[in-house]
Design an enzyme around this catalytic site. Structure first.
Site, PDB file in Angstrom:
ATOM      1  N   HIS A 315      32.949  33.240  30.845  1.00  0.00           N
ATOM      2  CA  HIS A 315      32.764  32.497  32.102  1.00  0.00           C
ATOM      3  C   HIS A 315      32.629  31.015  31.792  1.00  0.00           C
ATOM      4  O   HIS A 315      32.036  30.651  30.771  1.00  0.00           O
ATOM      5  CB  HIS A 315      31.503  32.980  32.838  1.00  0.00           C
ATOM      6  CG  HIS A 315      31.487  32.571  34.271  1.00  0.00           C
ATOM      7  ND1 HIS A 315      31.026  31.335  34.674  1.00  0.00           N
ATOM      8  CD2 HIS A 315      31.911  33.211  35.392  1.00  0.00           C
ATOM      9  CE1 HIS A 315      31.155  31.239  35.988  1.00  0.00           C
ATOM     10  NE2 HIS A 315      31.690  32.361  36.443  1.00  0.00           N
ATOM     11  N   ASP A 372      33.121  40.535  37.180  1.00  0.00           N
ATOM     12  CA  ASP A 372      34.279  41.401  37.390  1.00  0.00           C
ATOM     13  C   ASP A 372      34.303  42.599  36.440  1.00  0.00           C
ATOM     14  O   ASP A 372      35.073  43.534  36.637  1.00  0.00           O
ATOM     15  CB  ASP A 372      35.567  40.576  37.235  1.00  0.00           C
ATOM     16  CG  ASP A 372      35.701  39.562  38.361  1.00  0.00           C
ATOM     17  OD1 ASP A 372      35.404  39.929  39.501  1.00  0.00           O
ATOM     18  OD2 ASP A 372      36.082  38.412  38.092  1.00  0.00           O
TER      19      ASP A 372
HETATM   20  N1  CMC Z   1      38.430  37.248  25.447  1.00  0.00           N
HETATM   21  C1  CMC Z   1      38.540  36.638  24.242  1.00  0.00           C
HETATM   22  N2  CMC Z   1      38.260  35.322  24.024  1.00  0.00           N
HETATM   23  C2  CMC Z   1      37.866  34.599  25.077  1.00  0.00           C
HETATM   24  C3  CMC Z   1      37.727  35.156  26.363  1.00  0.00           C
HETATM   25  C4  CMC Z   1      38.027  36.524  26.521  1.00  0.00           C
HETATM   26  N3  CMC Z   1      37.919  37.105  27.710  1.00  0.00           N
HETATM   27  N4  CMC Z   1      37.298  34.191  27.213  1.00  0.00           N
HETATM   28  C5  CMC Z   1      37.192  33.060  26.505  1.00  0.00           C
HETATM   29  N5  CMC Z   1      37.539  33.304  25.198  1.00  0.00           N
HETATM   30  C6  CMC Z   1      37.480  32.333  24.075  1.00  0.00           C
HETATM   31  C7  CMC Z   1      38.643  31.352  24.139  1.00  0.00           C
HETATM   32  O1  CMC Z   1      39.752  31.829  23.418  1.00  0.00           O
HETATM   33  C8  CMC Z   1      38.022  30.130  23.523  1.00  0.00           C
HETATM   34  O2  CMC Z   1      37.976  30.312  22.130  1.00  0.00           O
HETATM   35  P1  CMC Z   1      38.094  29.027  21.117  1.00  0.00           P
HETATM   36  O3  CMC Z   1      36.868  28.202  21.376  1.00  0.00           O
HETATM   37  O4  CMC Z   1      38.159  29.621  19.767  1.00  0.00           O
HETATM   38  O5  CMC Z   1      39.362  28.316  21.522  1.00  0.00           O
HETATM   39  C9  CMC Z   1      36.559  30.158  24.022  1.00  0.00           C
HETATM   40  O6  CMC Z   1      36.293  31.545  24.245  1.00  0.00           O
HETATM   41  C10 CMC Z   1      36.328  29.388  25.307  1.00  0.00           C
HETATM   42  O7  CMC Z   1      37.240  29.873  26.285  1.00  0.00           O
HETATM   43  P2  CMC Z   1      37.961  28.983  27.387  1.00  0.00           P
HETATM   44  O8  CMC Z   1      39.210  29.645  27.793  1.00  0.00           O
HETATM   45  O9  CMC Z   1      38.058  27.567  26.879  1.00  0.00           O
HETATM   46  O10 CMC Z   1      36.874  29.027  28.549  1.00  0.00           O
HETATM   47  P3  CMC Z   1      37.081  28.615  30.067  1.00  0.00           P
HETATM   48  O11 CMC Z   1      35.760  28.220  30.546  1.00  0.00           O
HETATM   49  O12 CMC Z   1      38.193  27.640  30.187  1.00  0.00           O
HETATM   50  O13 CMC Z   1      37.572  29.982  30.756  1.00  0.00           O
HETATM   51  C11 CMC Z   1      37.477  32.155  31.703  1.00  0.00           C
HETATM   52  C12 CMC Z   1      36.710  30.864  31.377  1.00  0.00           C
HETATM   53  C13 CMC Z   1      36.639  33.001  32.633  1.00  0.00           C
HETATM   54  C14 CMC Z   1      38.797  31.807  32.416  1.00  0.00           C
HETATM   55  C15 CMC Z   1      37.785  32.923  30.382  1.00  0.00           C
HETATM   56  O14 CMC Z   1      36.573  33.287  29.773  1.00  0.00           O
HETATM   57  C16 CMC Z   1      38.651  34.147  30.613  1.00  0.00           C
HETATM   58  O15 CMC Z   1      39.882  34.040  30.606  1.00  0.00           O
HETATM   59  N6  CMC Z   1      38.026  35.359  30.813  1.00  0.00           N
HETATM   60  C17 CMC Z   1      38.794  36.543  31.158  1.00  0.00           C
HETATM   61  C18 CMC Z   1      39.162  36.530  32.642  1.00  0.00           C
HETATM   62  C19 CMC Z   1      37.974  36.840  33.527  1.00  0.00           C
HETATM   63  O16 CMC Z   1      37.228  37.769  33.301  1.00  0.00           O
HETATM   64  N7  CMC Z   1      37.834  36.059  34.611  1.00  0.00           N
HETATM   65  C20 CMC Z   1      36.749  36.231  35.602  1.00  0.00           C
HETATM   66  C21 CMC Z   1      35.717  35.152  35.521  1.00  0.00           C
HETATM   67  S1  CMC Z   1      34.220  35.505  36.441  1.00  0.00           S
HETATM   68  C22 CMC Z   1      34.676  35.665  38.100  1.00  0.00           C
HETATM   69  C23 CMC Z   1      35.357  34.539  38.727  1.00  0.00           C
HETATM   70  O17 CMC Z   1      35.320  33.380  38.302  1.00  0.00           O
HETATM   71  O18 CMC Z   1      35.939  34.784  39.764  1.00  0.00           O
END
Ligand code: CMC
Length: 432
Positions: A315, A372
């Site tokens: 998140h 989720d």
């Molecule tokens: N699985 C594996 N690695 C992950 C995941 C994951 N689900 N989420 C983040 N990471 C890693 C990412 O690769 C990065 O690693 P590094 O620092 O080595 O590059 C680090 O964690 C930070 O991730 P980010 O993508 O920069 O984080 P963000 O804040 O931009 O994205 C997120 C947040 C929710 C989009 C992301 O965690 C994600 O894609 N999660 C899976 C999709 C999901 O469950 N979404 C629902 C979110 S909650 C409900 C809502 O918002 O509606």
């Protein structure tokens, strides 16, 4: 409405740009979050900030929702999410978000009556559903219905009218819930079920979803309670992607329905609300294609050369366990116990969670199950089909979007949303 009157002046921060130092006001909100006011930055220095994904950018002062992502705290108007989910109905929380206070008994009853009296869709709108293919995703239909409502209630397009806001709000909350149930009935080829005045908000929805001419449906109070709780968990999450979209569209002066329709589209994305559908599909694939091999899935999600990510994990704001996921996890177990069933996908989800919590890759990055991860499993236990999960999220998020939109419209510092960019393309050239 958020106000500087509720902030504390912390003096100023100094910024030196190419030898010139300027003072930027520094202040903090009621929960001690610090902010640098950069409104004069470009005017005084010619520089802008670079912040992809708006990770460090505050776009408003807000009185609605507070999140402490480090401690896993979520509060609406000062009330803890756990307390609201335990003691309130969804419509009370909707009222709280929109009006700033919980309703007393009379206000609750009046709101409930209003919601019931606005629950029917115009019959012409009902025919819209016939024009969509059976496989149409209900999020597409829901967004189309939201913007279509503005054509049936044109007074809503007069963006200057603030009175009658209760009617606008109740129409949205009530009619879109009806539209959501109609889209499900259409997708399975069943006759639609009209809303009933005698039923409360969540009971009414369940009845529209599950009553059929050949099968009477008695709403199970345990399922109605679970639905109330789930919608409360979804109800607001401050400046998330869809709420920001709602406000961005509204900042151009677009009406509330158009703004909400755009928010529904944003929510549909798999990185946002669409994740609840993708969690179930991921779990199903792990069972069918990977034989339930949790270790392999965890390794894949950590591999930077593999596009696979664990859905329902991570998140932007929470760097600890999402408080909503805790409630949803327990609810999923309760609903399964009530229906006397088990779900191999829940067992798999629990194993995945255990592996995530024990793995330094996830722990060091603050990646935990989010809302989720377990809400989809709970909807599934209630008999709600997978492609409706994000629609359920949208119904729940409606009061938050409305409250955020209203706050944005009242903000004396509000301006059209318009970020800037740093151009890196070719400098001027000629075709000759
Ligand atoms: N699985 C594996 N690695 C992950 C995941 C994951 N689900 N989420 C983040 N990471 C890693 C990412 O690769 C990065 O690693 P590094 O620092 O080595 O590059 C680090 O964690 C930070 O991730 P980010 O993508 O920069 O984080 P963000 O804040 O931009 O994205 C997120 C947040 C929710 C989009 C992301 O965690 C994600 O894609 N999660 C899976 C999709 C999901 O469950 N979404 C629902 C979110 S909650 C409900 C809502 O918002 O509606």
């Amino acid at each position: 409405m958020g106000s500087f009157a509720n902030t504390k002046d912390l003096g100023s921060a100094q910024l030196t740009i190419q030898g010139t130092t300027i003072d930027l006001p520094l202040f903090e909100g009621s929960e001690n979050e610090k902010a640098i006011d950069i409104r004069a930055l470009r005017k005084e220095t010619g520089a802008i900030t670079y912040d992809p994904g708006f990770v460090n950018t505050g776009c408003c002062l807000s009185d609605i929702t507070y999140i402490d992502g480090e401690k896993g705290i979520l509060r609406y108007r000062g009330y803890d999410i756990n307390e609201l989910a335990e003691h309130c109905e969804f419509i009370d929380v909707a009222y709280l978000l929109i009006h700033g206070k919980l309703p007393d008994d009379e206000q609750h009853n009046q709101f409930s009556r209003h919601l019931n009296s606005h629950s029917l869709l115009h019959e012409d709108m009902r025919h819209f559903f016939d024009a969509y293919p059976d496989h149409a995703h209900p999020m597409a239909t829901l967004s189309a219905m939201a913007v279509s409502l503005s054509t049936f209630y044109p007074e809503l397009e007069d963006v200057s009218i603030q009175e009658n806001i209760d009617y606008k709000v109740t129409r949205l909350l009530s009619k879109l819930r009806t539209a959501a149930a109609f889209s499900y009935k259409k997708s399975i080829g069943h006759p639609i079920v009209y809303p009933k005045r005698s039923l409360k908000y969540c009971e009414n929805f369940l009845n529209m979803m599950f009553w059929t001419p050949v099968n009477d449906y008695d709403v199970d109070p345990v399922l109605a309670k679970a639905l109330n709780k789930l919608l409360i968990l979804h109800a607001d999450h401050e400046q998330n992607c869809s709420a920001s979209v709602v406000k961005m569209v509204g900042s151009a002066g677009a009406n509330l329905y158009a703004s909400i329709a755009a928010g529904i589209c944003a929510l549909w994305g798999p990185l946002h609300g669409g994740a609840n559908q993708h969690v179930i599909e991921m779990l199903q694939r792990i069972l069918s294609d990977d034989g339930g091999d949790v270790k392999r899935v965890i390794e894949r999600s950590k591999d930077k050369n593999d596009p696979f990510r664990l859905m329902g994990v991570g998140h932007r704001v929470y760097k600890s366990y999402d408080p909503r996921a805790k409630v949803a996890k327990q609810m999923c177990k309760d609903v399964l116990a009530r229906t006397g069933t088990t779900d191999p996908l829940l067992d798999l989800a629990l194993q995945l969670e255990e592996a995530v919590l024990a793995d330094d890759y996830f722990v060091s990055r603050g990646l935990y199950p989010n809302i989720d991860f377990y809400t989809g499993l709970t909807y599934r236990a209630m008999g709600i089909p997978t492609n409706m999960f994000t629609v359920m999220f949208a119904i729940g998020r409606m009061p938050g979007w409305i409250a955020q939109w209203l706050e944005m419209r009242e903000d004396p510092d509000g301006r059209i949303g318009r970020p800037r960019q740093i151009y890196t393309g070719p400098v001027q050239r000629s075709v000759k």
